[in-house]
Design a protein around this motif. Structure first.
Motif, short mmCIF file in Angstrom:
data_model
loop_
_atom_site.label_atom_id
_atom_site.label_comp_id
_atom_site.label_asym_id
_atom_site.label_seq_id
_atom_site.Cartn_x
_atom_site.Cartn_y
_atom_site.Cartn_z
N THR A 45 0.84 -1.21 0.00
CA THR A 45 0.00 0.00 0.00
C THR A 45 0.87 1.25 0.00
N GLN A 88 -7.48 0.40 -0.81
CA GLN A 88 -7.76 -0.92 -0.25
C GLN A 88 -9.15 -1.03 0.35
N ASP A 160 -5.48 -1.53 -5.20
CA ASP A 160 -4.96 -2.07 -3.94
C ASP A 160 -5.87 -3.17 -3.42
N GLU A 161 -5.49 -4.40 -3.67
CA GLU A 161 -6.23 -5.59 -3.21
C GLU A 161 -7.73 -5.44 -3.42
MG MG Z 1 -2.07 -2.92 2.00
#
Ligand code: MG
Ligand code: ADP
Length: 253
Positions: A45, A88, A160-161
């Motif tokens: 991140t 995220q 992000d994910e």
């Molecule tokens: Mg992360």
């Protein structure tokens, strides 16, 4: 890399006394899909936040499209980097409709115009335009977040994910949808994840990250079959590590 659209050189970042990025080098070619794969806490991140301009590098250099955006002296602010960012935690605005969420980053005059309709169609959300985030499934919410990030026609898309909160079936479906969208738009994409199969199945190139360093950057095939480090082998590869010792004669005991 001659044709790199994104170039990170020797990037360092600490929070207080804790080093989080410890010399990251990464080049990304225009139009490609790169996945950075690493366990929780490895700095994924932070890497994206530096690229987006939400954090500044302590050392090193970031270039976008051949232009320096952070060399610790000169720093270009996030809104001037033309980067699309899906954080995220998703973070849709709960009090705005899908349409208003997608148009949020556009100049006011464009918010009611064709660009939002285009994005609704592109992400197959046309029938959801007037709904609020809580009226959508998790997968639909992530599609809105991606459409919102694409609205400004970014040069680079950072994810992000984006699939980690979804159930297995939706996750598998969205992997395919995101990859198709990336190829259709030919948008340079950097995706970070802790999920090996996600990285290996979606990306042109996979970077393996551990404790603030990129240990390997290669095709999914090579990362899987020829892991460059013990960590890469254990985290991704098909290998099993066997303890061994090299004898005087050169044979392995
Ligand atoms: Mg992360
Ligand atoms: P990842 O996304 O791979 O899980 P992060 O980049 O979020 O990793 O975090 C890497 C490390 O940096 C973690 O140990 C985390 O606690 C720390 N960290 C991240 N952001 C901050 C911050 N704003 N202040 C202090 N420590 C942070």
């Amino acid at each position: 890399m001659a044709n790199a659209l994104v170039s990170l050189e020797s990037l360092h970042k600490s929070y207080g006394a804790t080093p989080v990025l410890r010399g990251v080098d990464l080049s990304i070619e225009a139009g490609t899909f790169t996945a950075v794969l690493g366990p929780s806490g490895s700095g994924k991140t932070t890497l994206l936040r530096l690229l987006a301009g939400f954090e500044r590098a302590d050392q090193g250099r970031i270039e976008l499209g051949g232009r320096v955006v952070d060399d610790t002296r000169r720093v270009v602010p996030p809104e001037k980097r033309r980067i699309g960012y899906v954080p995220q935690d998703g973070s849709l605005f709960p009090h705005l409709t899908v349409r208003a969420n997608i148009g949020f980053g556009l100049p006011r005059a464009q918010r009611r115009g064709g660009r939002v309709d285009e994005l609704l169609a592109l992400t197959d959300l046309g029938t959801m335009a007037d709904r609020y985030p809580h009226q959508l499934s998790g997968g639909q919410q992530q599609r809105v977040a991606i459409a919102r990030a694409l609205a400004i026609e970014p040069k680079v898309l950072l994810l992000d994910e984006p699939l980690s909160a979804l159930d297995a079936r939706v996750r598998a479906q969205l992997r395919v949808e995101i990859r198709n969208l990336q190829q259709r738009l030919q948008i340079t994409t950097l995706f970070v994840t802790h999920d090996q199969s996600e990285a290996l199945s979606m990306a042109d190139r996979v970077g393996v990250m551990q404790a603030g360093r990129l240990e390997q950057l290669d095709t999914p095939e090579n990362v899987y079959r020829r892991p460059a480090t013990a960590f890469a082998a254990e985290f991704v590869g098909a290998m099993n590590r066997l303890p061994g010792r090299m004898g005087d004669s050169g044979d392995v005991q």
